[in-house]
Design a protein around this motif. Structure first.
Motif, short mmCIF file in Angstrom:
data_model
loop_
_atom_site.label_atom_id
_atom_site.label_comp_id
_atom_site.label_asym_id
_atom_site.label_seq_id
_atom_site.Cartn_x
_atom_site.Cartn_y
_atom_site.Cartn_z
N VAL A 21 0.84 -1.20 0.00
CA VAL A 21 0.00 0.00 0.00
C VAL A 21 0.88 1.25 0.00
O VAL A 21 1.80 1.38 0.80
N THR A 22 0.55 2.16 -0.91
CA THR A 22 1.26 3.44 -0.98
C THR A 22 0.45 4.56 -0.34
O THR A 22 1.02 5.51 0.18
N ASP A 23 -0.87 4.48 -0.41
CA ASP A 23 -1.77 5.48 0.18
C ASP A 23 -2.98 4.76 0.74
O ASP A 23 -3.44 3.77 0.17
N TYR A 24 -3.51 5.31 1.84
CA TYR A 24 -4.76 4.76 2.36
C TYR A 24 -5.55 5.84 3.07
O TYR A 24 -5.01 6.87 3.48
N GLN A 25 -6.84 5.57 3.18
CA GLN A 25 -7.76 6.47 3.87
C GLN A 25 -8.78 5.62 4.61
O GLN A 25 -9.31 4.65 4.05
N VAL A 26 -9.04 5.96 5.86
CA VAL A 26 -10.05 5.26 6.66
C VAL A 26 -11.10 6.28 7.04
O VAL A 26 -10.78 7.37 7.52
N LYS A 27 -12.36 5.93 6.81
CA LYS A 27 -13.46 6.81 7.20
C LYS A 27 -14.39 6.03 8.11
O LYS A 27 -14.87 4.96 7.75
N THR A 28 -14.59 6.56 9.29
CA THR A 28 -15.53 5.96 10.23
C THR A 28 -16.35 7.10 10.82
O THR A 28 -15.81 8.17 11.09
N GLU A 29 -17.64 6.91 10.95
CA GLU A 29 -18.48 8.02 11.40
C GLU A 29 -19.72 7.53 12.13
O GLU A 29 -20.12 6.38 12.03
N VAL A 30 -20.29 8.45 12.86
CA VAL A 30 -21.58 8.26 13.52
C VAL A 30 -22.48 9.37 13.01
O VAL A 30 -22.13 10.55 13.06
N LEU A 31 -23.62 8.99 12.48
CA LEU A 31 -24.56 9.99 11.97
C LEU A 31 -25.25 10.70 13.13
O LEU A 31 -25.43 10.14 14.21
N VAL A 32 -25.67 11.93 12.87
CA VAL A 32 -26.30 12.76 13.89
C VAL A 32 -27.70 13.13 13.43
O VAL A 32 -27.90 13.51 12.27
N GLN A 33 -28.67 13.02 14.33
CA GLN A 33 -30.03 13.45 14.03
C GLN A 33 -30.31 14.71 14.84
O GLN A 33 -30.17 14.73 16.06
N ARG A 34 -30.70 15.77 14.17
CA ARG A 34 -31.02 17.03 14.84
C ARG A 34 -32.53 17.25 14.77
O ARG A 34 -33.13 17.15 13.71
N THR A 35 -33.11 17.56 15.91
CA THR A 35 -34.54 17.82 15.98
C THR A 35 -34.74 19.23 16.52
O THR A 35 -34.18 19.60 17.55
N LEU A 36 -35.53 20.03 15.79
CA LEU A 36 -35.83 21.40 16.23
C LEU A 36 -37.00 21.33 17.21
O LEU A 36 -38.07 20.80 16.90
N LEU A 37 -36.79 21.85 18.41
CA LEU A 37 -37.82 21.84 19.45
C LEU A 37 -38.68 23.09 19.35
O LEU A 37 -38.33 24.07 18.69
N CYS A 38 -39.83 23.07 20.02
CA CYS A 38 -40.79 24.18 19.97
C CYS A 38 -40.19 25.51 20.45
O CYS A 38 -40.55 26.57 19.95
N ASP A 39 -39.25 25.45 21.40
CA ASP A 39 -38.68 26.68 21.94
C ASP A 39 -37.55 27.23 21.06
O ASP A 39 -36.88 28.20 21.41
N GLY A 40 -37.31 26.60 19.92
CA GLY A 40 -36.28 27.08 18.99
C GLY A 40 -34.93 26.43 19.19
O GLY A 40 -34.04 26.60 18.36
N SER A 41 -34.76 25.72 20.27
CA SER A 41 -33.49 25.03 20.47
C SER A 41 -33.50 23.71 19.69
O SER A 41 -34.53 23.29 19.18
N SER A 42 -32.36 23.11 19.60
CA SER A 42 -32.31 21.83 18.90
C SER A 42 -31.77 20.74 19.80
O SER A 42 -30.99 20.99 20.72
N GLU A 43 -32.23 19.55 19.54
CA GLU A 43 -31.78 18.38 20.28
C GLU A 43 -30.95 17.54 19.32
O GLU A 43 -31.35 17.31 18.18
N ILE A 44 -29.80 17.12 19.79
CA ILE A 44 -28.90 16.31 18.97
C ILE A 44 -28.86 14.90 19.52
O ILE A 44 -28.68 14.70 20.72
N ARG A 45 -29.02 13.93 18.63
CA ARG A 45 -28.98 12.53 19.04
C ARG A 45 -28.03 11.80 18.11
O ARG A 45 -28.12 11.91 16.88
N LEU A 46 -27.07 11.10 18.71
CA LEU A 46 -26.13 10.30 17.92
C LEU A 46 -26.78 8.98 17.55
O LEU A 46 -27.35 8.29 18.39
#
Length: 122
Positions: A21-46
């Motif tokens: 191998v001369t070059d490599y790339q590893v990608k690992t991730e966790v998706l995020v769900q954002r929910t807009l609440l009634c008061d205008g703030s947002s809730e983040i859930r992994l």
């Protein structure tokens, strides 16, 4: 302590296939769900982690490229899974999703690029 940055050869072993191998790339991730609440703030859930993606490029002698491509094509077509250690990381259930072979007419080296998807041990 002085770090040693001399390049060592990395070898990816997939069953009976070994690729320098001369070059490599590893990608690992966790998706995020954002929910807009009634008061205008947002809730983040992994959300659960998605499988990691390993992309590697390596070199093989041009006269052996066809044999490598044939063996890799068989693993791709049969959805073969590989458990392997690479660059200090342990991968489980890797499956090929893409193979690219590049040869230049007057060169003795061919370049293989692979994309794999699977799990990575912590």
């Amino acid at each position: 302590m002085i770090p040693d940055f001399q390049k060592e050869f990395l070898i990816l072993t997939l069953g009976g296939i070994a690729l320098y191998v001369t070059d490599y790339q590893v990608k690992t991730e966790v998706l995020v769900q954002r929910t807009l609440l009634c008061d205008g703030s947002s809730e983040i859930r992994l959300l659960p982690a998605v499988p990691c993606i390993l992309r590697v490029s390596g070199t093989v002698p041009q006269n052996e490229c066809g044999a490598y491509l044939t063996a890799l094509q068989t693993a791709l077509r049969t959805h073969q899974r590989f458990d392997t250690e690479f660059a200090g990381m342990q991968f489980t259930g890797l499956q090929l999703t893409e193979i690219t072979g590049t040869e230049k007419q007057h060169d003795k080296i061919a370049v293989l690029s692979l994309s794999l998807i699977g799990g990575m041990e912590a």
